[in-house]
Scaffold this motif. Structure first.
Motif, PDB file in Angstrom:
ATOM      1  N   GLN A  26       0.820  -1.222   0.000  1.00  0.00           N
ATOM      2  CA  GLN A  26       0.000   0.000   0.000  1.00  0.00           C
ATOM      3  C   GLN A  26       0.852   1.270   0.000  1.00  0.00           C
ATOM      4  O   GLN A  26       0.435   2.297  -0.534  1.00  0.00           O
ATOM      5  N   MET A  27       2.002   1.220   0.624  1.00  0.00           N
ATOM      6  CA  MET A  27       2.793   2.434   0.846  1.00  0.00           C
ATOM      7  C   MET A  27       3.134   3.201  -0.437  1.00  0.00           C
ATOM      8  O   MET A  27       2.997   4.423  -0.459  1.00  0.00           O
ATOM      9  N   PRO A  28       3.541   2.540  -1.530  1.00  0.00           N
ATOM     10  CA  PRO A  28       3.820   3.313  -2.754  1.00  0.00           C
ATOM     11  C   PRO A  28       2.608   4.108  -3.245  1.00  0.00           C
ATOM     12  O   PRO A  28       2.754   5.235  -3.722  1.00  0.00           O
ATOM     13  N   GLU A  29       1.409   3.547  -3.071  1.00  0.00           N
ATOM     14  CA  GLU A  29       0.192   4.252  -3.480  1.00  0.00           C
ATOM     15  C   GLU A  29      -0.013   5.505  -2.626  1.00  0.00           C
ATOM     16  O   GLU A  29      -0.388   6.566  -3.124  1.00  0.00           O
ATOM     17  N   LEU A  30       0.260   5.387  -1.329  1.00  0.00           N
ATOM     18  CA  LEU A  30       0.105   6.541  -0.437  1.00  0.00           C
ATOM     19  C   LEU A  30       1.096   7.642  -0.811  1.00  0.00           C
ATOM     20  O   LEU A  30       0.747   8.824  -0.814  1.00  0.00           O
ATOM     21  N   ILE A  31       2.313   7.233  -1.120  1.00  0.00           N
ATOM     22  CA  ILE A  31       3.343   8.199  -1.504  1.00  0.00           C
ATOM     23  C   ILE A  31       2.978   8.877  -2.829  1.00  0.00           C
ATOM     24  O   ILE A  31       3.117  10.096  -2.971  1.00  0.00           O
ATOM     25  N   ARG A  32       2.479   8.097  -3.785  1.00  0.00           N
ATOM     26  CA  ARG A  32       2.064   8.665  -5.091  1.00  0.00           C
ATOM     27  C   ARG A  32       0.950   9.700  -4.907  1.00  0.00           C
ATOM     28  O   ARG A  32       0.922  10.732  -5.557  1.00  0.00           O
ATOM     29  N   ARG A  33       0.028   9.383  -4.017  1.00  0.00           N
ATOM     30  CA  ARG A  33      -1.135  10.265  -3.804  1.00  0.00           C
ATOM     31  C   ARG A  33      -0.760  11.539  -3.039  1.00  0.00           C
ATOM     32  O   ARG A  33      -1.353  12.588  -3.245  1.00  0.00           O
ATOM     33  N   TYR A  34       0.226  11.434  -2.142  1.00  0.00           N
ATOM     34  CA  TYR A  34       0.637  12.566  -1.303  1.00  0.00           C
ATOM     35  C   TYR A  34       2.158  12.725  -1.340  1.00  0.00           C
ATOM     36  O   TYR A  34       2.827  12.665  -0.311  1.00  0.00           O
ATOM     37  N   PRO A  35       2.728  12.968  -2.518  1.00  0.00           N
ATOM     38  CA  PRO A  35       4.190  12.932  -2.658  1.00  0.00           C
ATOM     39  C   PRO A  35       4.955  13.963  -1.824  1.00  0.00           C
ATOM     40  O   PRO A  35       6.064  13.698  -1.386  1.00  0.00           O
TER      41      PRO A  35
END
Length: 163
Positions: A26-35
């Protein structure tokens, strides 16, 4: 810098834990959404008394070795982290040894400095009363287990909106 980010996520995780793998994915998705807003730090918390004195047995008997390999070279950590989680089903058949060889991390299992680094991370869990993995700390708030990405997004929006 971690402390400067508006959203600070600390993940206490065990490489042999299937739900930790879900969080890691999940973490890469969170980073992509809130870079520009999210910083994530990973804390080793193997459920194995070989390196975690808070655990009474060897619940995950490859977890400490996986942590030692991942902790061995900070520059290689992201790639090794992902590869270890992707290889969870190969631990019994030498998957960790293969990863260590591939990345030149073979001596890590015997390295006292690396073992101490893992133990220091485990000890960080004491102040949060970690009992299971994954445990995620978002700006000081504790989440035990996994939650859907949309719940993370709601939490993040509240933080960014000052709630």
């Amino acid at each position: 810098k971690f402390s400067d980010s508006p959203i600070r996520i600390t993940v206490f995780s065990d490489f042999q834990c299937p739900f930790c793998k879900v969080v890691a994915e999940q973490m890469p998705e969170l980073i992509r959404r809130y870079p520009k807003s999210v910083s994530i730090q990973y804390m080793f918390y193997p459920l194995d008394n070989k390196c975690n004195s808070n655990i009474t047995g060897r619940f995950h008997d490859h977890a400490c070795d996986a942590a030692y390999i991942a902790a061995c070279d900070e520059k290689k950590f992201p790639e090794v982290h992902d590869e270890i989680f992707a290889s969870q089903d190969k631990f019994e058949s030498g998957g960790l040894t293969d990863i260590a060889k591939k990345h030149g991390l073979v001596g890590c299992l015997e390295n006292a400095d690396i073992k101490n680094k893992v133990i220091q991370a485990v000890n960080q869990g004491t102040k949060f009363n970690i009992k299971s993995t994954p445990t995620i700390i978002v700006n000081g708030r504790k989440i035990e287990g996994t939650i859907p990405a949309n719940q993370f997004f709601a939490i993040f929006e509240d933080i960014l909106n000052g709630k």
